[in-house]
Design a protein around this motif. Structure first.
Motif, PDB file in Angstrom:
ATOM      1  N   VAL A 186      -6.666  11.151  -6.670  1.00 14.85           N
ATOM      2  CA  VAL A 186      -5.222  10.888  -6.672  1.00 14.85           C
ATOM      3  C   VAL A 186      -4.570  11.498  -5.431  1.00 14.85           C
ATOM      4  CG1 VAL A 186      -3.055  11.407  -7.864  1.00 14.85           C
ATOM      5  CG2 VAL A 186      -5.061  10.687  -9.176  1.00 14.85           C
ATOM      6  N   GLY A 187      -4.966  12.725  -5.065  1.00 13.54           N
ATOM      7  CA  GLY A 187      -4.400  13.370  -3.885  1.00 13.54           C
ATOM      8  C   GLY A 187      -4.703  12.623  -2.604  1.00 13.54           C
ATOM      9  N   PHE A 188      -5.934  12.097  -2.482  1.00  9.70           N
ATOM     10  CA  PHE A 188      -6.288  11.360  -1.265  1.00  9.70           C
ATOM     11  C   PHE A 188      -5.560  10.020  -1.202  1.00  9.70           C
ATOM     12  CE2 PHE A 188      -9.014   8.415   1.153  1.00  9.70           C
ATOM     13  CZ  PHE A 188      -9.025   9.080   2.374  1.00  9.70           C
ATOM     14  N   LEU A 189      -5.379   9.365  -2.330  1.00 10.35           N
ATOM     15  CA  LEU A 189      -4.641   8.098  -2.323  1.00 10.35           C
ATOM     16  C   LEU A 189      -3.177   8.321  -1.956  1.00 10.35           C
ATOM     17  CD1 LEU A 189      -6.221   6.418  -5.480  1.00 10.35           C
ATOM     18  CD2 LEU A 189      -6.641   5.845  -3.092  1.00 10.35           C
ATOM     19  N   THR A 240      10.509  11.716   2.193  1.00 16.04           N
ATOM     20  CA  THR A 240      11.262  11.195   1.052  1.00 16.04           C
ATOM     21  C   THR A 240      10.439  10.247   0.189  1.00 16.04           C
ATOM     22  OG1 THR A 240      12.132   9.392   2.433  1.00 16.04           O
ATOM     23  CG2 THR A 240      13.437  11.420   2.294  1.00 16.04           C
ATOM     24  N   LEU A 241       9.149  10.068   0.519  1.00 13.71           N
ATOM     25  CA  LEU A 241       8.308   9.173  -0.263  1.00 13.71           C
ATOM     26  C   LEU A 241       8.117   9.746  -1.668  1.00 13.71           C
ATOM     27  CD1 LEU A 241       6.509   6.589  -0.142  1.00 13.71           C
ATOM     28  CD2 LEU A 241       4.588   8.105   0.352  1.00 13.71           C
ATOM     29  N   ALA A 242       8.461   8.944  -2.664  1.00 14.59           N
ATOM     30  CA  ALA A 242       8.387   9.407  -4.051  1.00 14.59           C
ATOM     31  C   ALA A 242       6.952   9.792  -4.417  1.00 14.59           C
ATOM     32  CB  ALA A 242       8.896   8.316  -4.991  1.00 14.59           C
ATOM     33  N   THR A 266      -0.026   3.591  -4.043  1.00 11.94           N
ATOM     34  CA  THR A 266      -1.341   3.572  -4.684  1.00 11.94           C
ATOM     35  C   THR A 266      -1.618   4.867  -5.442  1.00 11.94           C
ATOM     36  OG1 THR A 266      -2.135   2.195  -2.852  1.00 11.94           O
ATOM     37  CG2 THR A 266      -3.791   3.161  -4.273  1.00 11.94           C
ATOM     38  N   GLY A 267      -1.183   5.985  -4.880  1.00  8.02           N
ATOM     39  CA  GLY A 267      -1.388   7.262  -5.561  1.00  8.02           C
ATOM     40  C   GLY A 267      -0.653   7.321  -6.888  1.00  8.02           C
ATOM     41  N   GLY A 268       0.578   6.811  -6.922  1.00  7.36           N
ATOM     42  CA  GLY A 268       1.334   6.788  -8.168  1.00  7.36           C
ATOM     43  C   GLY A 268       0.686   5.894  -9.215  1.00  7.36           C
ATOM     44  N   ARG A 269       0.190   4.724  -8.767  1.00 13.91           N
ATOM     45  CA  ARG A 269      -0.495   3.833  -9.709  1.00 13.91           C
ATOM     46  C   ARG A 269      -1.768   4.475 -10.249  1.00 13.91           C
ATOM     47  NH1 ARG A 269       1.066  -0.072  -5.925  1.00 13.91           N
ATOM     48  NH2 ARG A 269      -1.010  -0.069  -4.963  1.00 13.91           N
TER      49      ARG A 269
END
Length: 477
Positions: A82-85, A100-102, A107-110
């Motif tokens: 998840v961290g790398f994505l 400011t990227l949420a 891809t990481g959030g998904r």
């Protein structure tokens, strides 16, 4: 119960350590990419922590004697993935938008959402499957379902199933699923049940050659059938990795059941002979064999066309090479130069930033999961559990070998995903289900006999057979 509490407390301590490492990884990524660490750097690790701690509570309740190292090891791999994505999402964003990227975007959030779904699914399996032997009741149904899941992408038109030359998917609109990830679990249950029933027949020898006992010719039928299915997967789904995974899973489970080295030799000869035949036919006849021939040619010399067919493999090799021993540091590399780095080549992208030592640590983590799975198989008292645990552990190890071998040019490239690291819900959910089964079997293996509970599932036709001389415990409701 004191022993159970001790194991669960050890699991909790290891899990907290894994979450600290995941949070530290996220902080270093932001420091290298943003020249600062935002106040929200800890949020992905906290969200993962809530999910994994929930799973820990489920294990403490439903499988108190389960192996304490499995969940923390998987949590570390999943968290690093998840961290790398998220690091890739930051790399794709414009520099002025990165801060400011949420946290839960891209891809990481998904992947974070898929992790929640996968862990909930694994917890649900532990709730439903209180005794691993109960699954054997549905062995034939699962075997049929596994074959159907394997064949669906092969018969679908390419626009619904093909990605990067491999037909492994079902794609409808914006939704996609890789059914082969779930098929391997269903097929393994069937293989284990079948081999428990037929173990003595398959163990019979007809002749001894160079000190190795070979089986009777009439007993080769199951191996030939699975071999033909694996070749159909190789030809029509255009993927060596999936074909090798299914056939290797069956042959090794057969070896565990019979202890006959001859089955391994027969399996190797059949598979590599079939793969070579497919390569020759691809170079002469073409047709359905052409894709495998192309992949083999790229593998033999990717630098022949470094900006065309060999571009992905060349970039992956260059990424691994530029990482050196210690890597460029999380967030300081150029993994986006590698096509499909979030899927097939995520190991190469991570390797550039954490180096050979970091990749070795990840491989050792995978090795730990495999070793713990094999240990559960050795310790459990029933034959069915031994074959399922051994087969699942080997399958996970073989999948990692196929992926790492592909990106390092040891074998031709495959369409397989790296367990717990690559983006995608199908692989993540299937592998968490695999871990849930291993947790259930390890709980049964470590549970004191006087505390065993749950319904026993006998294979039809008689009581469970013993394997390797281990005592078989039959628990009646």
């Amino acid at each position: 119960m004191r022993l159970a509490r001790s194991r669960r407390n050890a699991e909790l301590s290891l899990l907290l350590l894994a979450l600290v490492l995941v949070a530290a990884y996220g902080a270093i990524v932001e420091a290298n990419m943003l020249d600062t660490v935002t106040p929200d750097f800890w949020m992905p690790a906290a969200a993962l922590g809530a999910v994994f701690l929930g799973m820990h509570l489920v294990i403490r309740w439903l499988a108190p004697f389960a192996d304490p190292a499995l969940l923390p090891a998987v949590a570390l791999l999943n968290g690093i993935g998840v961290g790398f994505l998220r690091r890739l999402d930051l790399g794709k964003a414009a520099p002025v938008e990165r801060e400011t990227l949420a946290v839960f975007a891209g891809t990481g959030g998904r992947q974070l959402a898929w992790t929640l779904a996968a862990v909930v699914l694994a917890a649900g399996l532990l709730v439903l499957m209180r005794d691993h032997r109960s699954v054997s009741r549905y062995a034939y149904t699962l075997g049929l379902a596994g074959i159907v899941l394997v064949m669906i992408p092969a018969v679908l038109p390419g626009r619904f199933s093909e990605i990067n030359g491999a037909k492994l998917w079902i794609r409808v609109g914006g939704f996609s699923i890789q059914p082969g990830e779930f098929a391997k679990l269903a097929l393994l249950v069937f293989f284990a049940y079948y081999l428990v029933r037929k173990r003595e027949v398959l163990s019979l020898a007809s002749r001894r050659i160079l000190g190795i006992d070979f089986p009777r010719g009439r007993d080769l039928g199951p191996v030939v059938v699975v071999w033909l299915i694996s070749l159909l997967v190789l030809v029509f789904e255009k993927d060596l990795g999936t074909s090798l995974l299914y056939f290797g899973m069956f042959v090794v489970t057969l070896y565990i059941a019979t202890e006959r080295v001859s089955w391994l030799l027969i399996g190797l000869v059949l598979f590599f002979g079939g793969a070579y035949l497919a390569y020759v036919l691809g170079g002469t006849v073409g047709g359905p064999f052409a894709n495998f021939y192309t992949r083999a040619e790229i593998w033999l010399d990717p630098f022949a066309e470094p900006y065309d067919r060999g571009y992905q493999l060349v970039q992956g090799l260059l990424g691994l090479g530029s990482g050196g021993l210690f890597g460029t540091g999380p967030g300081a590399g150029e993994p986006l130069e590698i096509p499909e780095v979030q899927n097939d080549f995520i190991f190469a992208g991570i390797g550039e930033e954490i180096g050979l030592f970091g990749l070795t640590a990840l491989l050792v983590t995978y090795l730990l999961i495999v070793e713990r799975g094999l240990r559960a198989g050795l310790a459990v008292r029933d034959s069915f559990g031994k074959l399922v645990a051994g087969g699942l552990a080997f399958t996970l190890g073989l999948q990692v070998f196929v992926i790492v071998g592909g990106i390092s040019k040891l074998i031709p490239l495959t369409g397989q995903t790296t367990p717990f690291l690559s983006a995608g819900g199908s692989s993540l959910m299937a592998n968490w289900l695999l871990i849930a089964v291993l947790l259930r079997i390890s709980d049964a293996a470590r549970r004191p006999v006087t505390q065993a509970s749950g319904p026993a599932a006998r294979p039809a036709g008689g009581p469970p057979e013993q394997l390797h001389g281990a005592p078989t415990e039959v628990i009646r409701p």
